[in-house]
Design an enzyme around this catalytic site. Structure first.
Site, PDB file in Angstrom:
ATOM      1  N   ASP A  42       0.826  -1.141   0.033  1.00 43.50           N
ATOM      2  CA  ASP A  42       0.186   0.091   0.120  1.00 43.50           C
ATOM      3  C   ASP A  42       0.980   1.019  -0.037  1.00 43.50           C
ATOM      4  OD1 ASP A  42      -2.309   1.689   0.634  1.00 43.50           O
ATOM      5  OD2 ASP A  42      -1.473   1.998   2.680  1.00 43.50           O
ATOM      6  N   ASP A  44      -0.109   5.038   0.765  1.00 44.43           N
ATOM      7  CA  ASP A  44      -0.173   6.254   2.098  1.00 44.43           C
ATOM      8  C   ASP A  44      -0.418   5.454   3.292  1.00 44.43           C
ATOM      9  OD1 ASP A  44      -0.124   8.197  -0.109  1.00 44.43           O
ATOM     10  OD2 ASP A  44      -2.344   7.702  -0.262  1.00 44.43           O
ATOM     11  N   THR A  84      -2.515   1.100  -4.703  1.00 44.50           N
ATOM     12  CA  THR A  84      -3.077   1.893  -4.157  1.00 44.50           C
ATOM     13  C   THR A  84      -4.210   2.731  -4.344  1.00 44.50           C
ATOM     14  OG1 THR A  84      -2.515   4.195  -3.195  1.00 44.50           O
ATOM     15  CG2 THR A  84      -1.573   3.690  -5.401  1.00 44.50           C
TER      16      THR A  84
END
Ligand SMILES: [Zn+2]
Length: 560
Positions: A42, A44, A84
């Protein structure tokens, strides 16, 4: 019992199915790790600090230790992809060009990634790529030339882990201050930070590769797995690993696991005997029975014994009998001091999936799965009964409400409501259960579905499960039959034992239920909490939604 040597899943023809499996998994060849080809990350909150809807490369800050951790993965030959959700694109908060500039800055800081997979949609778009949907994981695996089950995803929220599991990948949660406690409770694998996640990924990958050979030729290996059907099924990959390094494999199992033992590839002969220090409802120790078991084990003439146990069971009483039977090389997991009972005393941290825990013991004993034999659960094709013809086309949903341990069973009232909701949503439902669960299966099927209670033995149930679009089941044997057939599971998982150890292995899964209830980690056979709240609060519509996430169609046919 000497089993059919022509079985296509038997090790003697391992090369045949190895080639077939390899064909679907890219060109990584025989040097790749046993468990994983790729790590999906992932963005963020996992790789870089979370700056909401950031379109500015100047604001990119990597998390501590990220570069060095990622370089360790690269050095180990693992491919890396970013997966993402960027709904800021759909919302117009930044442009595609700005996002690409941010990604260029991420690669300046963290090195190159082999693929970038971005979901540009918003929740309202109903796409199949926005996590927790599994679309990005499927796409990443495809782009990296592998399959989701050979990927592990690292993320900071429940959506990341859910997307991984729904694709059949492993999921590691690295919580941040914004991660919700219930997401941490539900995750089967949690690491403190990204470097710790990487350390454990590499450790698990390493643990299933033998560091040394078995210490001499193994003509006959004695493998042991007492206890229930599910325990025997999850030990299957490790038994296949031993079989790959031995000419003959004899399995000692208990009466509760016998039907599952008959389904395992790689087993040449079975000895069935209850072990009173393992059985949950043990009979008194019978000295004459122990003497005859010891004599029988001695007659096997094993060069090596590998004793598989769960973390709360002791291998040492049996190791003593094996010593008395004259077996020279004995391997087992033991936290208790074994003295001279074991030649290989193996240790495993808590939280490792049971199939990998067993594979790591096989590796400590010098064995690994042959190239192309994926570390998934498997059944002998010739041992699975034909499916009854009157069940119609494949693609139905199997709902299995019962369990030998009531704490892990779906409450009958909830199972009936689930049957009703699934039927209303257009699914064909088959309700399965043992002969002594017929009262429950009849009641559940009356709310929607066909009652198969008492109609199947384990091999018959395996055949029915193999043609299902999905199986809805608690933490019990049929969940592992589904995993062995590659059939997606909606897991109504009571947290009495860790999900990370006992959840369906390497098969698309949605976990439902409350993972933070007080029964957590109690190993209780009967729920100690009034109302069985870990499961009874599941909304039947969550099951319908889970089937949609798993792409199980409700038209009745197909579904896979
Ligand atoms: Zn999307």
């Amino acid at each position: 019992m000497r089993q059919d040597q022509e079985d296509p899943y038997q090790r003697r023809s391992a090369r045949a199915y190895a080639a077939a499996d390899r064909a679907g998994s890219g060109s990584l060849g025989s040097l790749r790790g046993v468990l994983y080809d790729a790590v999906l990350l992932d963005r963020d909150g996992t790789l870089i600090e979370d700056v909401p809807y950031n379109g500015d490369p100047e604001k990119v800050r990597s998390v501590p230790g990220a570069r060095a951790a990622l370089d360790r993965l690269r050095a180990a030959g693992l491919r890396l992809a970013v997966v993402t959700n960027q709904s800021g694109l759909a919302r117009g908060y930044f442009t595609g060009e700005q996002m690409r500039a941010v990604h260029a800055r991420v690669e300046e800081l963290l090195g190159r990634f082999d693929a970038w997979l971005v979901c540009p949609h918003d929740d309202a778009d109903g796409c199949d790529c926005r996590k927790p949907a599994p679309g990005l994981v499927h796409a990443a695996a495809r782009e990296l030339g592998t399959t989701p089950s050979r990927c592990v995803l690292v993320g900071d929220i429940g959506r990341d882990v859910a997307a991984a599991l729904a694709a059949g990948a492993a999921g590691v949660l690295v919580p941040t201050p914004v991660t919700r406690p219930e997401e941490v409770a539900a995750a089967g694998w949690v690491a403190n930070d990204l470097p710790a996640a990487v350390e454990e990924i590499l450790r698990r990958q390493e643990a299933v590769q033998p560091a040394t050979p078995p210490g001499g030729p193994v003509r006959t290996a004695l493998v042991v797995r007492s206890d229930s059907a599910g325990d025997v099924l999850v030990t299957g990959p490790a038994i296949r690993a031993v079989a790959a390094g031995a000419q003959r494999v004899v399995l000692l199992c208990g009466p509760r696991g016998r039907a599952a033992a008959d389904l395992l590839p790689g087993v040449d002969e079975i000895i069935e005997h209850p072990l009173p220090w393992i059985d949950p409802m043990p009979a008194p120790v019978d000295p004459e029975g122990m003497r005859s078991l010891t004599a029988r084990l001695g007659a096997v003439g094993a060069d090596q014994a590998v004793v598989f146990t769960s973390f709360h069971q002791s291998a040492l009483p049996l190791a003593l009998l094996l010593r008395m039977a004259g077996i020279g090389r004995i391997a087992a997991i033991s936290d208790d001091y074994p003295g001279s009972l074991l030649d290989i005393r193996h240790r495993v941290p808590v939280g490792v999936p049971e199939p990998e825990r067993a594979l790591s013991l096989a590796a400590a004993a010098g064995h690994r799965l042959p190239d192309g034999d994926e570390p998934v659960l498997r059944l002998r094709r010739d041992a699975v009964a034909p499916r009854p013809a009157d069940l119609g086309d494949p693609g139905y949903v199997v709902l299995h409400p019962g369990s030998a341990a009531s704490s892990r069973a779906c409450p009958p009232d909830l199972a009936a409501r689930i049957a009703g909701a699934l039927t209303a949503a257009g699914h064909r439902v088959l309700v399965t259960g043992s002969a002594d669960e017929r009262g429950v299966t009849a009641r559940v099927a009356a709310a929607g579905g066909t009652d198969l209670g008492g109609r199947t033995d384990l091999a018959g149930l395996a055949a029915i499960v193999a043609d299902a679009g999905a199986v809805v089941v608690g933490n019990t044997g049929p969940a592992h039959l589904a995993a062995a057939a590659g059939v997606p599971v909606v897991s109504l998982f009571a947290p009495t034992v860790p999900f990370g150890q006992w959840g369906p292995y390497r098969v698309p899964t949605v976990r439902l239920g409350d993972a933070a209830t007080p029964c957590r980690d109690t190993r209780a056979a009967n729920c100690p909490v009034p109302g069985h709240p870990c499961l009874s609060r599941i909304d039947p519509d969550e099951v319908v939604d889970a089937l949609r996430t798993l792409a199980v169609s409700s038209g009745g046919g197909g579904g896979r």
